[in-house]
Design an enzyme around this catalytic site. Sequence first.
Site, mmCIF file in Angstrom:
data_model
loop_
_atom_site.group_PDB
_atom_site.id
_atom_site.type_symbol
_atom_site.label_atom_id
_atom_site.label_comp_id
_atom_site.label_asym_id
_atom_site.label_seq_id
_atom_site.Cartn_x
_atom_site.Cartn_y
_atom_site.Cartn_z
ATOM 1 C CB SER A 41 -28.031 30.121 4.379
ATOM 2 O OG SER A 41 -27.194 29.995 5.332
ATOM 3 C CG HIS B 154 -24.911 25.927 3.349
ATOM 4 N ND1 HIS B 154 -23.965 26.177 4.102
ATOM 5 C CD2 HIS B 154 -25.801 27.132 3.154
ATOM 6 C CE1 HIS B 154 -24.536 27.216 4.855
ATOM 7 N NE2 HIS B 154 -25.449 27.855 4.267
ATOM 8 C CG HIS C 289 -15.592 25.982 7.127
ATOM 9 N ND1 HIS C 289 -15.509 27.310 6.690
ATOM 10 C CD2 HIS C 289 -16.904 25.855 7.388
ATOM 11 C CE1 HIS C 289 -16.753 28.025 7.034
ATOM 12 N NE2 HIS C 289 -17.733 26.992 7.539
ATOM 13 N NE ARG D 257 -20.227 26.532 13.104
ATOM 14 C CZ ARG D 257 -20.509 26.804 11.844
ATOM 15 N NH1 ARG D 257 -21.796 27.390 11.654
ATOM 16 N NH2 ARG D 257 -19.836 26.457 10.883
ATOM 17 C CG ASP E 234 -23.066 20.683 9.185
ATOM 18 O OD1 ASP E 234 -24.106 21.106 9.594
ATOM 19 O OD2 ASP E 234 -22.751 21.480 8.011
HETATM 20 N N1 NMX Z 1 -13.725 15.414 2.123
HETATM 21 C C1 NMX Z 1 -13.054 14.997 0.663
HETATM 22 N N2 NMX Z 1 -12.218 16.056 -0.003
HETATM 23 C C2 NMX Z 1 -12.782 17.535 0.296
HETATM 24 C C3 NMX Z 1 -13.309 17.737 1.195
HETATM 25 C C4 NMX Z 1 -13.880 16.705 2.246
HETATM 26 N N3 NMX Z 1 -14.369 16.904 3.413
HETATM 27 N N4 NMX Z 1 -13.391 19.095 1.726
HETATM 28 C C5 NMX Z 1 -12.890 19.459 0.487
HETATM 29 N N5 NMX Z 1 -12.345 18.521 -0.049
HETATM 30 C C6 NMX Z 1 -11.830 18.677 -1.567
HETATM 31 C C7 NMX Z 1 -12.916 19.582 -2.631
HETATM 32 O O1 NMX Z 1 -13.984 18.773 -2.917
HETATM 33 C C8 NMX Z 1 -11.915 20.179 -3.475
HETATM 34 O O2 NMX Z 1 -11.557 19.043 -4.362
HETATM 35 P P1 NMX Z 1 -11.796 19.335 -6.015
HETATM 36 O O3 NMX Z 1 -10.429 20.383 -6.365
HETATM 37 O O4 NMX Z 1 -11.446 17.823 -6.656
HETATM 38 O O5 NMX Z 1 -13.066 19.714 -6.322
HETATM 39 C C9 NMX Z 1 -10.723 20.249 -2.894
HETATM 40 O O6 NMX Z 1 -10.855 19.675 -1.424
HETATM 41 C C10 NMX Z 1 -10.695 21.819 -2.511
HETATM 42 O O7 NMX Z 1 -11.550 22.143 -1.656
HETATM 43 P P2 NMX Z 1 -11.346 23.312 -0.627
HETATM 44 O O8 NMX Z 1 -10.953 24.495 -1.101
HETATM 45 O O9 NMX Z 1 -10.915 22.783 0.921
HETATM 46 O O10 NMX Z 1 -13.081 23.542 0.077
HETATM 47 P P3 NMX Z 1 -14.075 24.612 -0.530
HETATM 48 O O11 NMX Z 1 -13.949 25.830 -0.051
HETATM 49 O O12 NMX Z 1 -14.234 24.331 -1.996
HETATM 50 O O13 NMX Z 1 -15.454 23.867 0.118
HETATM 51 C C11 NMX Z 1 -16.582 22.982 1.795
HETATM 52 C C12 NMX Z 1 -15.509 24.094 1.229
HETATM 53 C C13 NMX Z 1 -17.195 22.726 3.330
HETATM 54 C C14 NMX Z 1 -17.917 22.605 0.703
HETATM 55 C C15 NMX Z 1 -15.810 21.500 1.514
HETATM 56 O O14 NMX Z 1 -14.785 21.316 2.480
HETATM 57 C C16 NMX Z 1 -16.766 20.213 1.670
HETATM 58 O O15 NMX Z 1 -17.242 19.909 0.577
HETATM 59 N N6 NMX Z 1 -16.805 19.531 2.809
HETATM 60 C C17 NMX Z 1 -17.745 18.432 2.933
HETATM 61 C C18 NMX Z 1 -19.218 18.865 2.893
HETATM 62 C C19 NMX Z 1 -19.479 19.639 4.455
HETATM 63 O O16 NMX Z 1 -19.135 19.281 5.502
HETATM 64 N N7 NMX Z 1 -20.198 20.969 4.127
HETATM 65 C C20 NMX Z 1 -20.455 21.490 5.578
HETATM 66 C C21 NMX Z 1 -19.987 22.988 5.611
HETATM 67 C C22 NMX Z 1 -20.478 23.786 6.784
HETATM 68 N N8 NMX Z 1 -22.097 23.997 6.657
HETATM 69 O O17 NMX Z 1 -22.706 23.802 7.697
HETATM 70 O O18 NMX Z 1 -22.232 24.702 5.594
HETATM 71 C C1 MLT Z 2 -22.078 27.877 7.849
HETATM 72 O O1 MLT Z 2 -22.703 27.699 9.140
HETATM 73 O O2 MLT Z 2 -22.775 28.944 7.124
HETATM 74 C C2 MLT Z 2 -21.138 27.205 7.236
HETATM 75 O O3 MLT Z 2 -20.129 26.876 8.179
HETATM 76 C C3 MLT Z 2 -20.643 27.624 5.798
HETATM 77 C C4 MLT Z 2 -19.866 28.678 5.745
HETATM 78 O O4 MLT Z 2 -19.483 29.568 6.655
HETATM 79 O O5 MLT Z 2 -19.412 29.051 4.516
#
Ligand code: NMX
Ligand code: MLT
Length: 393
Positions: free
Chosen positions: A199, A229, A276, A285, A331
Amino acid sequence: MRGVKCLVTETSVLDPLEGIRYRGYSLPELLNKLPKAKGSAQPLPESVFWLLLTGEIPSFSQAEALSKEFASRADLPAHIVQLLNNIPADLHPMSQLSAAVTAMNSESKFAKAYAKGLKKSEYWRYVLDDSIDLISKLPVAAAMIYRNVFKDGKIKAVDYSEDYAQNFASLLGFDDPGFTDMLRLYLVIHADHEGGNVSAHTTHLVGSALSDPYLAYAAGLNGLAGPLHGLANQQVLLWLEKFKKLLGDSPITKEKVSEIVLKLLESENVIPGYGHAVLRRTDPRYLCQREFAHKHLPDDSNFKLVSILYEVVPDILERQGKARNPWPNVDAHSGILLQHYGLTEPNFYTVLFGVSRSLGTLASLVWDRALGLPLERPKSLSTEKLKYLSKKH
Ligand code: NMX
Ligand code: MLT
Protein backbone atom coordinates in the site's frame (compact mmCIF):
# COMPACT_ATOMS: atom_id res chain seq x y z
CA MET A 1 13.01 -7.37 -4.87
CA ARG A 2 13.31 -8.65 -1.26
CA GLY A 3 16.23 -6.88 0.38
CA VAL A 4 16.89 -4.57 -2.58
CA LYS A 5 17.38 -1.12 -1.06
CA CYS A 6 15.82 1.22 -3.60
CA LEU A 7 13.40 3.56 -1.80
CA VAL A 8 13.73 6.58 0.46
CA THR A 9 10.99 6.78 3.11
CA GLU A 10 11.34 9.23 5.98
CA THR A 11 8.45 8.21 8.20
CA SER A 12 9.44 4.77 9.48
CA VAL A 13 11.95 1.93 9.17
CA LEU A 14 11.25 -1.79 9.65
CA ASP A 15 13.85 -4.01 11.30
CA PRO A 16 13.34 -7.76 10.66
CA LEU A 17 13.82 -8.63 14.33
CA GLU A 18 12.78 -5.53 16.20
CA GLY A 19 9.81 -4.50 14.06
CA ILE A 20 8.65 -1.07 13.05
CA ARG A 21 9.99 2.24 14.36
CA TYR A 22 8.07 5.43 13.56
CA ARG A 23 10.70 8.19 13.30
CA GLY A 24 13.03 6.09 15.46
CA TYR A 25 10.47 5.18 18.13
CA SER A 26 9.45 1.54 18.66
CA LEU A 27 5.74 0.83 19.19
CA PRO A 28 6.06 0.23 22.98
CA GLU A 29 7.94 3.56 23.23
CA LEU A 30 5.22 5.30 21.23
CA LEU A 31 2.37 3.83 23.25
CA ASN A 32 4.10 5.31 26.27
CA LYS A 33 5.20 8.70 24.89
CA LEU A 34 2.42 9.85 22.52
CA PRO A 35 -0.25 12.15 24.02
CA LYS A 36 -3.25 10.19 25.25
CA ALA A 37 -6.92 10.83 24.67
CA LYS A 38 -8.64 12.36 27.72
CA GLY A 39 -9.43 9.64 30.28
CA SER A 40 -7.79 6.96 28.13
CA ALA A 41 -4.60 4.90 28.29
CA GLN A 42 -4.32 4.85 24.48
CA PRO A 43 -2.61 7.50 22.31
CA LEU A 44 -4.38 9.86 19.94
CA PRO A 45 -3.87 8.54 16.37
CA GLU A 46 -3.65 12.14 15.11
CA SER A 47 -0.41 12.44 17.10
CA VAL A 48 1.02 9.67 14.88
CA PHE A 49 0.38 11.77 11.78
CA TRP A 50 2.12 14.73 13.44
CA LEU A 51 5.09 12.57 14.41
CA LEU A 52 5.42 10.89 10.99
CA LEU A 53 5.22 14.22 9.25
CA THR A 54 7.51 16.30 11.48
CA GLY A 55 9.70 13.77 13.32
CA GLU A 56 8.55 15.25 16.63
CA ILE A 57 6.14 13.93 19.22
CA PRO A 58 3.40 16.56 19.61
CA SER A 59 2.20 17.93 22.94
CA PHE A 60 -1.37 17.17 23.95
CA SER A 61 -2.52 20.62 22.87
CA GLN A 62 -0.83 20.25 19.46
CA ALA A 63 -2.55 16.87 18.95
CA GLU A 64 -5.83 18.39 20.12
CA ALA A 65 -5.48 21.20 17.57
CA LEU A 66 -5.01 18.56 14.88
CA SER A 67 -8.16 16.72 16.13
CA LYS A 68 -10.11 19.95 15.63
CA GLU A 69 -8.56 20.50 12.19
CA PHE A 70 -9.54 16.95 11.12
CA ALA A 71 -13.09 17.36 12.47
CA SER A 72 -13.51 20.70 10.70
CA ARG A 73 -12.63 19.14 7.32
CA ALA A 74 -14.61 15.90 7.71
CA ASP A 75 -17.67 16.69 5.58
CA LEU A 76 -18.01 14.68 2.39
CA PRO A 77 -18.86 16.41 -0.88
CA ALA A 78 -22.49 15.79 -1.93
CA HIS A 79 -21.49 13.61 -4.90
CA ILE A 80 -19.56 11.22 -2.60
CA VAL A 81 -22.58 10.85 -0.31
CA GLN A 82 -24.66 10.14 -3.42
CA LEU A 83 -22.08 7.69 -4.76
CA LEU A 84 -21.91 5.74 -1.48
CA ASN A 85 -25.69 5.68 -1.11
CA ASN A 86 -26.10 4.29 -4.63
CA ILE A 87 -23.20 1.84 -4.86
CA PRO A 88 -24.33 -1.82 -4.71
CA ALA A 89 -24.35 -2.93 -1.06
CA ASP A 90 -22.79 -6.26 -2.03
CA LEU A 91 -19.70 -4.58 -3.52
CA HIS A 92 -16.79 -5.28 -1.16
CA PRO A 93 -16.37 -2.43 1.38
CA MET A 94 -12.75 -1.93 0.21
CA SER A 95 -13.92 -1.40 -3.39
CA GLN A 96 -16.50 1.08 -2.11
CA LEU A 97 -13.84 2.98 -0.15
CA SER A 98 -11.44 3.00 -3.08
CA ALA A 99 -14.18 4.28 -5.44
CA ALA A 100 -15.14 7.02 -2.97
CA VAL A 101 -11.51 8.13 -2.51
CA THR A 102 -10.92 8.19 -6.27
CA ALA A 103 -14.05 10.29 -6.81
CA MET A 104 -13.00 12.67 -3.99
CA ASN A 105 -10.24 13.93 -6.28
CA SER A 106 -12.81 16.46 -7.47
CA GLU A 107 -11.68 18.28 -4.30
CA SER A 108 -7.93 18.15 -4.96
CA LYS A 109 -6.29 21.52 -4.40
CA PHE A 110 -3.04 20.09 -5.76
CA ALA A 111 -4.65 19.02 -9.06
CA LYS A 112 -6.33 22.42 -9.46
CA ALA A 113 -3.19 24.40 -8.68
CA TYR A 114 -1.09 22.14 -10.95
CA ALA A 115 -3.52 22.70 -13.82
CA LYS A 116 -3.09 26.45 -13.41
CA GLY A 117 0.70 26.16 -13.24
CA LEU A 118 2.51 25.43 -9.97
CA LYS A 119 6.21 25.69 -9.12
CA LYS A 120 7.79 22.36 -8.18
CA SER A 121 9.00 23.78 -4.87
CA GLU A 122 5.35 24.48 -3.93
CA TYR A 123 3.93 20.99 -4.68
CA TRP A 124 4.28 19.74 -1.12
CA ARG A 125 2.11 22.50 0.38
CA TYR A 126 -0.87 21.46 -1.74
CA VAL A 127 -0.19 17.76 -1.22
CA LEU A 128 -0.19 18.42 2.54
CA ASP A 129 -3.48 20.30 2.35
CA ASP A 130 -5.11 17.52 0.29
CA SER A 131 -3.69 14.88 2.63
CA ILE A 132 -5.20 16.55 5.70
CA ASP A 133 -8.53 16.82 3.88
CA LEU A 134 -8.44 13.17 2.87
CA ILE A 135 -7.46 11.88 6.33
CA SER A 136 -10.30 13.98 7.78
CA LYS A 137 -12.89 12.56 5.38
CA LEU A 138 -11.89 8.88 5.49
CA PRO A 139 -13.70 8.00 8.78
CA VAL A 140 -16.95 9.49 7.45
CA ALA A 141 -16.69 7.59 4.16
CA ALA A 142 -15.75 4.37 6.01
CA ALA A 143 -18.61 4.78 8.49
CA MET A 144 -21.11 5.48 5.69
CA ILE A 145 -20.03 2.22 4.04
CA TYR A 146 -20.41 0.32 7.33
CA ARG A 147 -23.80 1.82 8.15
CA ASN A 148 -25.11 1.32 4.59
CA VAL A 149 -23.92 -2.27 4.20
CA PHE A 150 -24.50 -3.67 7.68
CA LYS A 151 -26.82 -1.32 9.58
CA ASP A 152 -29.71 1.09 8.96
CA GLY A 153 -27.82 3.50 6.66
CA LYS A 154 -28.07 6.33 9.20
CA ILE A 155 -24.95 8.08 10.41
CA LYS A 156 -24.34 10.56 13.24
CA ALA A 157 -22.81 14.00 12.68
CA VAL A 158 -19.11 14.67 13.42
CA ASP A 159 -18.61 16.26 16.86
CA TYR A 160 -16.12 19.13 16.48
CA SER A 161 -15.02 18.84 20.11
CA GLU A 162 -14.06 15.15 19.85
CA ASP A 163 -10.85 13.45 18.76
CA TYR A 164 -10.42 11.46 15.54
CA ALA A 165 -10.98 7.97 16.95
CA GLN A 166 -13.87 9.04 19.18
CA ASN A 167 -15.60 10.55 16.17
CA PHE A 168 -14.85 7.50 14.05
CA ALA A 169 -16.26 5.15 16.72
CA SER A 170 -19.50 7.11 17.08
CA LEU A 171 -19.90 7.48 13.31
CA LEU A 172 -19.64 3.70 13.07
CA GLY A 173 -22.32 3.50 15.78
CA PHE A 174 -20.27 2.34 18.81
CA ASP A 175 -20.58 4.13 22.14
CA ASP A 176 -18.56 1.75 24.35
CA PRO A 177 -15.38 3.56 25.54
CA GLY A 178 -13.61 0.16 25.39
CA PHE A 179 -14.28 0.02 21.63
CA THR A 180 -12.91 3.55 21.15
CA ASP A 181 -9.74 2.68 23.07
CA MET A 182 -9.24 -0.46 21.00
CA LEU A 183 -9.79 1.64 17.85
CA ARG A 184 -7.14 4.15 19.00
CA LEU A 185 -4.64 1.32 19.43
CA TYR A 186 -5.67 -0.11 16.05
CA LEU A 187 -5.25 3.21 14.23
CA VAL A 188 -1.86 3.85 15.85
CA ILE A 189 -0.26 0.48 15.11
CA HIS A 190 -1.49 0.07 11.50
CA ALA A 191 -0.45 3.56 10.37
CA ASP A 192 2.93 2.90 8.76
CA HIS A 193 5.30 0.04 7.88
CA GLU A 194 8.14 1.75 6.00
CA GLY A 195 8.01 2.32 2.24
CA GLY A 196 8.15 -1.07 0.54
CA ASN A 197 4.88 -2.66 1.64
CA VAL A 198 2.30 -2.84 -1.14
CA SER A 199 0.00 0.00 0.00
CA ALA A 200 2.82 2.44 0.84
CA HIS A 201 4.83 1.61 -2.26
CA THR A 202 1.79 1.92 -4.53
CA THR A 203 0.81 5.29 -3.05
CA HIS A 204 4.40 6.47 -3.55
CA LEU A 205 4.58 5.11 -7.12
CA VAL A 206 1.27 6.59 -8.27
CA GLY A 207 2.08 9.86 -6.50
CA SER A 208 5.36 9.99 -8.43
CA ALA A 209 3.32 10.54 -11.61
CA LEU A 210 1.97 13.66 -9.82
CA SER A 211 -1.43 12.01 -9.50
CA ASP A 212 -3.03 13.89 -6.61
CA PRO A 213 -3.17 12.39 -3.08
CA TYR A 214 -6.72 11.06 -3.60
CA LEU A 215 -5.74 9.11 -6.72
CA ALA A 216 -2.46 7.97 -5.19
CA TYR A 217 -4.06 6.74 -1.97
CA ALA A 218 -6.96 5.05 -3.80
CA ALA A 219 -4.28 3.02 -5.64
CA GLY A 220 -2.68 2.19 -2.28
CA LEU A 221 -6.08 1.05 -0.97
CA ASN A 222 -6.47 -1.28 -3.96
CA GLY A 223 -3.17 -2.91 -2.96
CA LEU A 224 -4.24 -3.11 0.66
CA ALA A 225 -7.34 -4.98 -0.52
CA GLY A 226 -5.25 -8.01 -1.58
CA PRO A 227 -5.36 -11.18 0.59
CA LEU A 228 -1.58 -11.29 1.05
CA HIS A 229 -1.63 -7.70 2.35
CA GLY A 230 -4.41 -5.91 4.32
CA LEU A 231 -7.24 -8.26 3.40
CA ALA A 232 -5.46 -10.89 5.51
CA ASN A 233 -7.28 -9.46 8.57
CA GLN A 234 -10.58 -10.52 6.99
CA GLN A 235 -9.14 -13.86 5.86
CA VAL A 236 -7.99 -14.65 9.42
CA LEU A 237 -11.55 -14.44 10.71
CA LEU A 238 -12.88 -16.62 7.88
CA TRP A 239 -10.08 -19.12 8.58
CA LEU A 240 -10.94 -19.13 12.31
CA GLU A 241 -14.58 -19.87 11.42
CA LYS A 242 -13.48 -22.86 9.32
CA PHE A 243 -11.22 -23.95 12.17
CA LYS A 244 -14.11 -23.81 14.67
CA LYS A 245 -16.35 -25.85 12.35
CA LEU A 246 -13.71 -28.58 12.14
CA LEU A 247 -13.16 -28.45 15.91
CA GLY A 248 -16.87 -28.91 16.64
CA ASP A 249 -17.40 -29.94 20.28
CA SER A 250 -13.93 -31.49 20.70
CA PRO A 251 -11.83 -30.19 23.60
CA ILE A 252 -9.23 -27.70 22.40
CA THR A 253 -5.90 -29.46 22.97
CA LYS A 254 -2.60 -28.69 21.21
CA GLU A 255 -2.81 -32.06 19.41
CA LYS A 256 -6.30 -31.36 18.07
CA VAL A 257 -5.34 -27.80 17.05
CA SER A 258 -2.30 -29.12 15.23
CA GLU A 259 -4.39 -31.74 13.40
CA ILE A 260 -6.91 -29.11 12.20
CA VAL A 261 -4.20 -26.61 11.14
CA LEU A 262 -2.55 -29.34 9.04
CA LYS A 263 -5.91 -30.25 7.49
CA LEU A 264 -6.59 -26.61 6.61
CA LEU A 265 -3.10 -26.26 5.13
CA GLU A 266 -3.95 -29.07 2.68
CA SER A 267 -6.82 -27.05 1.19
CA GLU A 268 -5.63 -23.43 1.64
CA ASN A 269 -2.51 -21.86 0.16
CA VAL A 270 -1.51 -20.03 3.34
CA ILE A 271 -2.37 -19.67 7.01
CA PRO A 272 -3.55 -16.05 7.00
CA GLY A 273 -1.98 -13.82 9.66
CA TYR A 274 1.29 -15.78 9.68
CA GLY A 275 4.52 -15.01 7.84
CA HIS A 276 5.97 -11.71 6.66
CA ALA A 277 8.05 -10.41 3.79
CA VAL A 278 10.49 -8.62 6.14
CA LEU A 279 9.84 -9.55 9.78
CA ARG A 280 11.57 -12.62 11.17
CA ARG A 281 10.02 -12.63 14.65
CA THR A 282 6.52 -12.14 16.07
CA ASP A 283 5.23 -8.79 14.82
CA PRO A 284 5.36 -6.24 17.68
CA ARG A 285 1.95 -5.06 16.46
CA TYR A 286 0.65 -8.57 17.26
CA LEU A 287 2.25 -8.34 20.71
CA CYS A 288 0.67 -4.92 21.46
CA GLN A 289 -2.74 -6.35 20.65
CA ARG A 290 -2.01 -9.47 22.70
CA GLU A 291 -1.13 -7.29 25.67
CA PHE A 292 -4.35 -5.30 25.17
CA ALA A 293 -6.35 -8.56 25.07
CA HIS A 294 -4.65 -9.90 28.22
CA LYS A 295 -5.73 -6.73 29.98
CA HIS A 296 -9.23 -6.21 28.60
CA LEU A 297 -10.55 -9.57 27.36
CA PRO A 298 -8.55 -12.32 29.06
CA ASP A 299 -11.50 -14.77 29.05
CA ASP A 300 -12.63 -14.19 25.46
CA SER A 301 -12.91 -17.56 23.68
CA ASN A 302 -11.45 -16.18 20.40
CA PHE A 303 -8.47 -14.77 22.32
CA LYS A 304 -7.91 -18.20 23.86
CA LEU A 305 -8.07 -19.80 20.40
CA VAL A 306 -5.66 -17.26 18.88
CA SER A 307 -3.29 -17.80 21.82
CA ILE A 308 -3.20 -21.57 21.38
CA LEU A 309 -2.65 -21.11 17.63
CA TYR A 310 0.34 -18.91 18.51
CA GLU A 311 1.78 -21.91 20.40
CA VAL A 312 1.10 -24.39 17.58
CA VAL A 313 1.30 -22.71 14.14
CA PRO A 314 4.97 -21.53 14.10
CA ASP A 315 6.19 -25.12 14.69
CA ILE A 316 3.99 -26.41 11.87
CA LEU A 317 5.18 -23.75 9.42
CA GLU A 318 8.78 -24.39 10.42
CA ARG A 319 8.39 -28.12 9.85
CA GLN A 320 6.72 -27.44 6.48
CA GLY A 321 9.92 -25.55 5.64
CA LYS A 322 8.54 -23.05 3.14
CA ALA A 323 7.67 -19.83 4.99
CA ARG A 324 10.75 -17.76 5.80
CA ASN A 325 8.97 -16.37 8.85
CA PRO A 326 6.70 -18.74 10.79
CA TRP A 327 5.56 -16.08 13.30
CA PRO A 328 2.25 -14.17 13.42
CA ASN A 329 1.81 -10.70 11.92
CA VAL A 330 -0.54 -7.86 12.86
CA ASP A 331 -3.52 -9.41 11.06
CA ALA A 332 -3.54 -12.59 13.16
CA HIS A 333 -4.86 -10.63 16.13
CA SER A 334 -6.84 -7.57 15.05
CA GLY A 335 -10.10 -9.28 14.02
CA ILE A 336 -10.73 -10.96 17.35
CA LEU A 337 -10.46 -7.62 19.18
CA LEU A 338 -13.06 -6.16 16.81
CA GLN A 339 -15.28 -9.22 17.31
CA HIS A 340 -15.06 -8.80 21.06
CA TYR A 341 -16.34 -5.23 20.93
CA GLY A 342 -19.17 -6.09 18.55
CA LEU A 343 -17.76 -5.15 15.12
CA THR A 344 -18.44 -8.63 13.81
CA GLU A 345 -18.38 -8.17 10.03
CA PRO A 346 -14.98 -9.45 8.77
CA ASN A 347 -15.26 -7.95 5.30
CA PHE A 348 -15.21 -4.48 6.84
CA TYR A 349 -11.92 -5.04 8.68
CA THR A 350 -9.58 -3.96 5.88
CA VAL A 351 -11.44 -0.63 5.64
CA LEU A 352 -10.25 0.13 9.19
CA PHE A 353 -6.69 -0.73 8.08
CA GLY A 354 -7.26 1.63 5.12
CA VAL A 355 -8.24 4.53 7.36
CA SER A 356 -5.16 4.01 9.53
CA ARG A 357 -2.65 3.48 6.70
CA SER A 358 -3.53 6.92 5.28
CA LEU A 359 -1.62 8.49 8.21
CA GLY A 360 1.72 7.00 7.15
CA THR A 361 1.42 6.85 3.37
CA LEU A 362 0.15 10.42 3.06
CA ALA A 363 2.81 11.79 5.43
CA SER A 364 5.33 10.06 3.13
CA LEU A 365 3.71 11.51 0.03
CA VAL A 366 4.15 15.03 1.42
CA TRP A 367 7.86 14.26 1.91
CA ASP A 368 8.12 12.76 -1.58
CA ARG A 369 7.04 16.11 -3.04
CA ALA A 370 9.04 18.18 -0.53
CA LEU A 371 12.19 16.26 -1.48
CA GLY A 372 11.35 16.58 -5.16
CA LEU A 373 11.55 12.82 -5.70
CA PRO A 374 11.26 11.93 -9.39
CA LEU A 375 8.93 9.73 -11.39
CA GLU A 376 9.49 6.09 -10.37
CA ARG A 377 10.15 4.09 -13.47
CA PRO A 378 12.39 1.02 -13.03
CA LYS A 379 13.78 -0.80 -16.07
CA SER A 380 12.35 -4.17 -17.05
CA LEU A 381 13.70 -6.82 -19.43
CA SER A 382 12.08 -9.63 -21.39
CA THR A 383 13.05 -13.23 -20.55
CA GLU A 384 14.68 -13.41 -23.97
CA LYS A 385 16.82 -10.36 -23.18
CA LEU A 386 17.70 -11.77 -19.76
CA LYS A 387 18.81 -15.09 -21.33
CA TYR A 388 20.88 -13.20 -23.87
CA LEU A 389 22.55 -11.10 -21.18
CA SER A 390 23.25 -14.10 -18.94
CA LYS A 391 24.90 -15.96 -21.89
CA LYS A 392 26.94 -12.90 -22.76
CA HIS A 393 28.35 -12.72 -19.22
N1 NMX B 1 1.17 -20.13 5.45
C1 NMX B 1 1.60 -21.05 4.55
N2 NMX B 1 2.62 -20.85 3.68
C2 NMX B 1 3.25 -19.68 3.76
C3 NMX B 1 2.89 -18.68 4.70
C4 NMX B 1 1.80 -18.94 5.54
N3 NMX B 1 1.35 -18.06 6.41
N4 NMX B 1 3.72 -17.62 4.53
C5 NMX B 1 4.56 -17.92 3.52
N5 NMX B 1 4.26 -19.17 3.05
C6 NMX B 1 4.85 -19.82 1.89
C7 NMX B 1 4.64 -18.92 0.68
O1 NMX B 1 3.33 -19.07 0.17
C8 NMX B 1 5.73 -19.38 -0.24
O2 NMX B 1 5.33 -20.60 -0.80
P1 NMX B 1 5.60 -20.93 -2.37
O3 NMX B 1 7.09 -20.94 -2.49
O4 NMX B 1 4.94 -22.27 -2.57
O5 NMX B 1 4.96 -19.82 -3.15
C9 NMX B 1 6.87 -19.67 0.74
O6 NMX B 1 6.24 -19.90 2.02
C10 NMX B 1 7.89 -18.56 0.86
O7 NMX B 1 7.22 -17.34 1.19
P2 NMX B 1 7.98 -16.22 2.07
O8 NMX B 1 9.19 -15.81 1.32
O9 NMX B 1 8.14 -16.68 3.47
O10 NMX B 1 6.89 -15.07 2.12
P3 NMX B 1 6.75 -13.80 1.14
O11 NMX B 1 7.72 -12.78 1.55
O12 NMX B 1 6.70 -14.22 -0.27
O13 NMX B 1 5.26 -13.34 1.52
C11 NMX B 1 3.50 -13.01 3.06
C12 NMX B 1 4.97 -12.79 2.78
C13 NMX B 1 3.09 -12.18 4.27
C14 NMX B 1 2.67 -12.55 1.87
C15 NMX B 1 3.26 -14.51 3.33
O14 NMX B 1 3.93 -14.88 4.51
C16 NMX B 1 1.79 -14.88 3.43
O15 NMX B 1 1.18 -15.16 2.39
N6 NMX B 1 1.20 -14.88 4.67
C17 NMX B 1 -0.21 -15.09 4.83
C18 NMX B 1 -0.99 -13.85 4.43
C19 NMX B 1 -0.80 -12.75 5.43
O16 NMX B 1 -0.88 -12.92 6.64
N7 NMX B 1 -0.57 -11.52 4.92
C20 NMX B 1 -0.53 -10.33 5.80
C21 NMX B 1 0.83 -9.65 5.87
C22 NMX B 1 0.74 -8.45 6.77
N8 NMX B 1 -0.07 -7.37 6.20
O17 NMX B 1 -0.91 -6.86 6.86
O18 NMX B 1 0.11 -6.98 5.06
C1 MLT C 1 2.18 -3.88 6.39
O1 MLT C 1 1.77 -3.44 7.47
O2 MLT C 1 2.28 -3.13 5.39
C2 MLT C 1 2.46 -5.34 6.27
O3 MLT C 1 2.97 -5.85 7.45
C3 MLT C 1 3.19 -5.75 5.04
C4 MLT C 1 4.61 -5.32 4.87
O4 MLT C 1 5.21 -4.62 5.67
O5 MLT C 1 5.18 -5.75 3.84
